[in-house]
Design a protein around this motif. Sequence first.
Motif, PDB file in Angstrom:
ATOM      1  N   ALA A 132      -5.010 -15.129  -5.527  1.00 27.53           N
ATOM      2  CA  ALA A 132      -4.336 -13.961  -5.933  1.00 27.53           C
ATOM      3  C   ALA A 132      -3.022 -13.912  -6.211  1.00 27.53           C
ATOM      4  O   ALA A 132      -2.517 -13.359  -7.321  1.00 27.53           O
ATOM      5  CB  ALA A 132      -4.896 -12.777  -5.071  1.00 27.53           C
ATOM      6  N   ARG A 133      -2.139 -14.424  -5.328  1.00 27.92           N
ATOM      7  CA  ARG A 133      -0.953 -14.539  -5.703  1.00 27.92           C
ATOM      8  C   ARG A 133      -0.481 -15.012  -6.741  1.00 27.92           C
ATOM      9  O   ARG A 133       0.612 -15.105  -7.566  1.00 27.92           O
ATOM     10  CB  ARG A 133      -0.176 -14.927  -4.437  1.00 27.92           C
ATOM     11  CG  ARG A 133       1.286 -14.873  -4.450  1.00 27.92           C
ATOM     12  CD  ARG A 133       1.636 -13.401  -4.528  1.00 27.92           C
ATOM     13  NE  ARG A 133       3.280 -13.075  -4.642  1.00 27.92           N
ATOM     14  CZ  ARG A 133       3.649 -12.827  -5.937  1.00 27.92           C
ATOM     15  NH1 ARG A 133       2.929 -13.172  -7.102  1.00 27.92           N
ATOM     16  NH2 ARG A 133       5.217 -12.806  -6.166  1.00 27.92           N
ATOM     17  N   ILE A 136      -1.834 -12.619 -10.059  1.00 33.34           N
ATOM     18  CA  ILE A 136      -1.601 -11.340 -10.205  1.00 33.34           C
ATOM     19  C   ILE A 136      -0.488 -10.735 -11.221  1.00 33.34           C
ATOM     20  O   ILE A 136      -0.618  -9.948 -11.803  1.00 33.34           O
ATOM     21  CB  ILE A 136      -1.239 -10.606  -8.767  1.00 33.34           C
ATOM     22  CG1 ILE A 136      -1.292  -8.958  -8.640  1.00 33.34           C
ATOM     23  CG2 ILE A 136       0.014 -11.083  -8.008  1.00 33.34           C
ATOM     24  CD1 ILE A 136      -2.734  -8.348  -8.742  1.00 33.34           C
ATOM     25  N   ILE A 179      -5.785  -4.972  -3.215  1.00 29.52           N
ATOM     26  CA  ILE A 179      -5.368  -5.517  -4.658  1.00 29.52           C
ATOM     27  C   ILE A 179      -6.127  -4.607  -5.455  1.00 29.52           C
ATOM     28  O   ILE A 179      -5.547  -4.235  -6.394  1.00 29.52           O
ATOM     29  CB  ILE A 179      -5.963  -6.921  -4.666  1.00 29.52           C
ATOM     30  CG1 ILE A 179      -5.127  -8.021  -4.033  1.00 29.52           C
ATOM     31  CG2 ILE A 179      -5.786  -7.312  -6.092  1.00 29.52           C
ATOM     32  CD1 ILE A 179      -5.673  -9.307  -3.913  1.00 29.52           C
ATOM     33  N   SER A 190     -10.598  -5.745  -8.414  1.00 30.78           N
ATOM     34  CA  SER A 190     -11.091  -6.622  -7.301  1.00 30.78           C
ATOM     35  C   SER A 190     -12.230  -6.046  -6.654  1.00 30.78           C
ATOM     36  O   SER A 190     -12.425  -5.001  -6.383  1.00 30.78           O
ATOM     37  CB  SER A 190      -9.752  -6.785  -6.472  1.00 30.78           C
ATOM     38  OG  SER A 190     -10.087  -7.897  -5.463  1.00 30.78           O
TER      39      SER A 190
END
Length: 239
Positions: A132-133, A136, A179, A190
């Motif tokens: 995710a990081r 994103i 998220i 998400s």
Amino acid sequence: MGALDGKVVLVTGGGNGIGRDCALIAAQEGAKVVVNDLGAGLKGDDAGSAGPAEEVAALIRANGGQAISNSDSVTDLDAVYGMVEQAKKEFGGLHAVINPAGILRDVMFHKMTEADWDAVIAVHMRGSFNVARATIELFREQNDGAYMFFTSTSGLFGNIGQANYGAAKMGIAGLSRIIAMEGARNNVRSNCLAPVAWTRMTQSVPIKDEAAAERRKVMAEKIRADQPARFSVAMVSPA
């Protein structure tokens, strides 16, 4: 026309089980696919191999689709950034992540070691953070992005011998929800699925009694990995 025409999708754990079917079905639906799989055993304690990911990518290409493989670990944030760059270099972008990569280290909690705990948390919880990081900001900037994370009934309802796995899976559910809340204004979606399917992971759970054996038999006959995979692919589609 496929549900994912024009999209690029990263599938982690794509060499086996639900992940394999996610990769194959995403390609069938028109996506260009980055198939990631470390190629390690179920406990994640061996050296790994590029074979499983490349086998799936090669099968997609043989069927007329577009796919590349990656055998890095989702536990390494820099490696996941590398997966994103690989997708951008080969296919011009990235639009969705399907993240079923996982391992098991089942043991009763009073016998669980730090290594048992850390390994499972690293792949499931840290791995979900990493994918995710690493994506994103890209998804927010292009106003187009979707995640499918994987939680488990082992967290939602509990399962003996899986305190590490259940804790990680409940953490993933919270991560996915937030998220989604934060990403809504930028069209970043998400979702989280608690799947049941006949895979090498479910096959590894010990059979404790006759009732469990009967449930296992039904699962083997009727609950296929492609069923949650189809749902996962649908959920990262623009529709």
